[in-house]
Design a protein around this motif. Sequence first.
Motif, PDB file in Angstrom:
ATOM      1  N   LEU A  99      28.601  11.450  92.123  1.00 16.94           N
ATOM      2  CA  LEU A  99      28.684  12.187  93.385  1.00 16.94           C
ATOM      3  C   LEU A  99      28.224  13.637  93.230  1.00 16.94           C
ATOM      4  N   LYS A 100      27.693  13.965  92.044  1.00 11.60           N
ATOM      5  CA  LYS A 100      27.195  15.320  91.747  1.00 11.60           C
ATOM      6  C   LYS A 100      28.299  16.368  91.835  1.00 11.60           C
ATOM      7  N   THR A 101      29.486  15.978  91.486  1.00 11.06           N
ATOM      8  CA  THR A 101      30.627  16.893  91.459  1.00 11.06           C
ATOM      9  C   THR A 101      30.838  17.374  90.029  1.00 11.06           C
ATOM     10  N   PRO A 102      30.845  18.685  89.779  1.00 13.11           N
ATOM     11  CA  PRO A 102      31.085  19.174  88.416  1.00 13.11           C
ATOM     12  C   PRO A 102      32.411  18.646  87.869  1.00 13.11           C
ATOM     13  N   VAL A 103      32.425  18.343  86.575  1.00 14.61           N
ATOM     14  CA  VAL A 103      33.613  17.724  85.981  1.00 14.61           C
ATOM     15  C   VAL A 103      33.866  18.292  84.592  1.00 14.61           C
ATOM     16  N   LEU A 104      35.122  18.556  84.307  1.00 18.68           N
ATOM     17  CA  LEU A 104      35.581  18.881  82.962  1.00 18.68           C
ATOM     18  C   LEU A 104      36.204  17.620  82.394  1.00 18.68           C
ATOM     19  N   ALA A 105      35.601  17.069  81.352  1.00 17.46           N
ATOM     20  CA  ALA A 105      36.040  15.787  80.804  1.00 17.46           C
ATOM     21  C   ALA A 105      37.043  16.004  79.683  1.00 17.46           C
ATOM     22  N   LEU A 106      38.189  15.332  79.788  1.00 21.91           N
ATOM     23  CA  LEU A 106      39.154  15.255  78.692  1.00 21.91           C
ATOM     24  C   LEU A 106      38.893  13.928  77.997  1.00 21.91           C
ATOM     25  N   ALA A 107      38.126  13.960  76.932  1.00 25.52           N
ATOM     26  CA  ALA A 107      37.594  12.739  76.318  1.00 25.52           C
ATOM     27  C   ALA A 107      38.607  12.136  75.351  1.00 25.52           C
ATOM     28  N   TYR A 108      39.032  10.905  75.634  1.00 26.83           N
ATOM     29  CA  TYR A 108      39.923  10.176  74.726  1.00 26.83           C
ATOM     30  C   TYR A 108      39.142   9.242  73.810  1.00 26.83           C
ATOM     31  N   HIS A 109      37.822   9.137  74.023  1.00 23.69           N
ATOM     32  CA  HIS A 109      36.977   8.228  73.251  1.00 23.69           C
ATOM     33  C   HIS A 109      35.570   8.814  73.237  1.00 23.69           C
ATOM     34  N   GLY A 110      34.809   8.476  72.208  1.00 29.20           N
ATOM     35  CA  GLY A 110      33.450   8.977  72.099  1.00 29.20           C
ATOM     36  C   GLY A 110      32.569   8.607  73.273  1.00 29.20           C
ATOM     37  N   LYS A 111      32.889   7.505  73.955  1.00 30.06           N
ATOM     38  CA  LYS A 111      32.055   7.082  75.085  1.00 30.06           C
ATOM     39  C   LYS A 111      32.042   8.138  76.192  1.00 30.06           C
ATOM     40  N   SER A 112      33.160   8.856  76.363  1.00 34.27           N
ATOM     41  CA  SER A 112      33.211   9.894  77.391  1.00 34.27           C
ATOM     42  C   SER A 112      32.334  11.072  77.008  1.00 34.27           C
ATOM     43  N   VAL A 151      44.972   6.849  97.537  1.00 37.01           N
ATOM     44  CA  VAL A 151      43.805   6.105  97.044  1.00 37.01           C
ATOM     45  C   VAL A 151      44.188   4.632  96.982  1.00 37.01           C
ATOM     46  N   GLN A 152      43.623   3.854  97.876  1.00 38.61           N
ATOM     47  CA  GLN A 152      43.870   2.416  97.913  1.00 38.61           C
ATOM     48  C   GLN A 152      42.639   1.613  97.515  1.00 38.61           C
ATOM     49  N   ASN A 153      41.472   2.252  97.566  1.00 39.83           N
ATOM     50  CA  ASN A 153      40.226   1.544  97.282  1.00 39.83           C
ATOM     51  C   ASN A 153      39.169   2.549  96.840  1.00 39.83           C
ATOM     52  N   PHE A 154      37.995   2.035  96.526  1.00 41.76           N
ATOM     53  CA  PHE A 154      36.928   2.897  96.013  1.00 41.76           C
ATOM     54  C   PHE A 154      36.458   3.896  97.072  1.00 41.76           C
ATOM     55  N   GLU A 155      36.473   3.500  98.325  1.00 40.33           N
ATOM     56  CA  GLU A 155      36.054   4.404  99.390  1.00 40.33           C
ATOM     57  C   GLU A 155      36.964   5.622  99.461  1.00 40.33           C
ATOM     58  N   ASP A 156      38.281   5.411  99.297  1.00 38.58           N
ATOM     59  CA  ASP A 156      39.212   6.541  99.276  1.00 38.58           C
ATOM     60  C   ASP A 156      38.921   7.466  98.095  1.00 38.58           C
ATOM     61  N   LEU A 157      38.599   6.871  96.946  1.00 36.50           N
ATOM     62  CA  LEU A 157      38.291   7.660  95.751  1.00 36.50           C
ATOM     63  C   LEU A 157      37.064   8.531  95.982  1.00 36.50           C
ATOM     64  N   VAL A 158      36.023   7.951  96.561  1.00 36.32           N
ATOM     65  CA  VAL A 158      34.795   8.696  96.837  1.00 36.32           C
ATOM     66  C   VAL A 158      35.053   9.836  97.811  1.00 36.32           C
ATOM     67  N   ALA A 159      35.818   9.561  98.861  1.00 32.04           N
ATOM     68  CA  ALA A 159      36.093  10.598  99.856  1.00 32.04           C
ATOM     69  C   ALA A 159      36.842  11.767  99.231  1.00 32.04           C
ATOM     70  N   GLY A 160      37.816  11.467  98.368  1.00 34.19           N
ATOM     71  CA  GLY A 160      38.589  12.533  97.735  1.00 34.19           C
ATOM     72  C   GLY A 160      37.761  13.369  96.773  1.00 34.19           C
ATOM     73  N   ILE A 161      37.000  12.696  95.891  1.00 32.72           N
ATOM     74  CA  ILE A 161      36.187  13.434  94.918  1.00 32.72           C
ATOM     75  C   ILE A 161      35.120  14.265  95.625  1.00 32.72           C
ATOM     76  N   SER A 162      34.553  13.725  96.697  1.00 28.90           N
ATOM     77  CA  SER A 162      33.528  14.460  97.439  1.00 28.90           C
ATOM     78  C   SER A 162      34.076  15.755  98.033  1.00 28.90           C
ATOM     79  N   ALA A 163      35.373  15.795  98.280  1.00 31.57           N
ATOM     80  CA  ALA A 163      35.996  16.986  98.868  1.00 31.57           C
ATOM     81  C   ALA A 163      36.404  18.016  97.823  1.00 31.57           C
ATOM     82  N   CYS A 164      36.250  17.676  96.540  1.00 30.41           N
ATOM     83  CA  CYS A 164      36.698  18.576  95.469  1.00 30.41           C
ATOM     84  C   CYS A 164      35.606  19.569  95.076  1.00 30.41           C
ATOM     85  N   ARG A 165      36.037  20.776  94.729  1.00 32.21           N
ATOM     86  CA  ARG A 165      35.106  21.772  94.204  1.00 32.21           C
ATOM     87  C   ARG A 165      34.660  21.375  92.806  1.00 32.21           C
ATOM     88  N   PHE A 166      35.581  20.931  91.997  1.00 28.86           N
ATOM     89  CA  PHE A 166      35.267  20.271  90.738  1.00 28.86           C
ATOM     90  C   PHE A 166      36.453  19.429  90.314  1.00 28.86           C
TER      91      PHE A 166
END
Length: 462
Positions: free
Chosen positions: A353-366, A323-338
């Motif tokens: 990206l409509k990818t299911p996510v399990l959030a490990l929240a370190y702050h109320g904002k998450s 991951v060198q840039n935002f485009e790499d990040l998008v490509a990787g997350i898009s390939a994930c099941r979750f």
Amino acid sequence: MLRSLNRIGILGHVGTGNLGDEAIITAVIQNLRRRCPESEICAFTSNPEDTQERHRVPAFPLRRGRIDSRVAQQTTTADSSRPKAVSRFKSSLKRARPLYRILKATRDCASMTVGVLQELAFIATSYRYVKHLDLLIIAGSHQLNDFVGGAWAFPYTLLKWTLMARLAGARVAFLSVGAGPVSSRLGKQFIRWTLALACYRSFRDERSRDLVSEIGSEGKNLFVPDLAFSLSAPEKHLSRLPSQPVIGINPLPFFDSWYWYKSDDQLYRQYVRKIASAAELAIDNGYAVWLFPTQLRADPLVIEDVRRGMSERYRHHLLNWPVQNFEDLVAGISACRFVIATRYHGILVSLLLKTPVLALAYHGKSKDLMRLLDQDKYVLDAACWDLESLPDLFFQLDRQRRQITEQIALRLPTIRGMLAAQYDAVLGQTLPQSESSAAETFGPPSEDRSIQMISGAEGAIK
């Protein structure tokens, strides 16, 4: 347009490798160019060189000094790095206490005088950039805080630029910013003054909005979700995918002594061990695992700690997608099941990206972010989550992946509609003639209206 916006400035504490914050700047630039194609855009950031290269706009420093783009390294003590003669001389001075105190006070006074003169020179230079602006946008992110650097870091910097812009006749808009913690009396006062000078202000979560109200910021403090939701995400796909389904895991240096503002080595080690165990659980169940950063300076170090914490037989199942840039990040997350994500924008980009996510929240904002997309049942507390609770959520995410994706897709248009309406209001576009007075003062939607919109109610911004 109802007003001339020939020159627009964007201010953000970006340029340190945080791809989430960079996505915010990209989103603002996209929306400005869509609505104001003739306007000149510039940026004020922590690392102007990086901003110019990454976003292709002229950029200027928002603080004195230069941001080092290298990852912080552990250093030896000051005495061990100095020549021995200097160290001996200092030790001798310390024994002569009255003289040492006089010399130290003189040095501190001289340093403060030089700092003040340098800051005045910086302000004079910066004002030459600001005086040509018609609008200054304080662009999202978690900029209203004093837990990093105290009152003279974020609060003073924002007050300084807001005051310069207003003196130059430019309007100032705070768009979907995050706030807190703000604990110092001076930091609170700086923030009150800053927000009082702004023509428009909105906050990306209700906790931030409530906090600025609690510290005495009067006027309308609106809730409008994070600016990254207004991003037109690039469509980039990986050329080669593994035969196994992929789970992405996004850690951060939670409680790490060199990075976190409240360090605790034991909690950091526990966090790393749990992340390693989560990766092993995924691999045991037939998944490949991608450990990915969203902060390019900090996250690779914790990712390496996670790798070392895993048993050797699991490591060859870890994917090496750079991951060198935002485009790499998008490509990787898009390939994930979750995705299992700790960073705020690791969560947000997955949702975008409509990818299911399990959030490990370190702050109320998450937690607020997940609730916004009706995903709050897939949240664990990053500080005290139990490994035993992970498998149930893990398999539930997988089984209900299609329904989760549909839930996210149902909420996103409303959120993006709120952000589009905010851009239109701030830029004075597409508002009925009867609403023109609201536009002239950056008339926003009422907060009640915002809540109704987020709940699924239909209607345009007022």
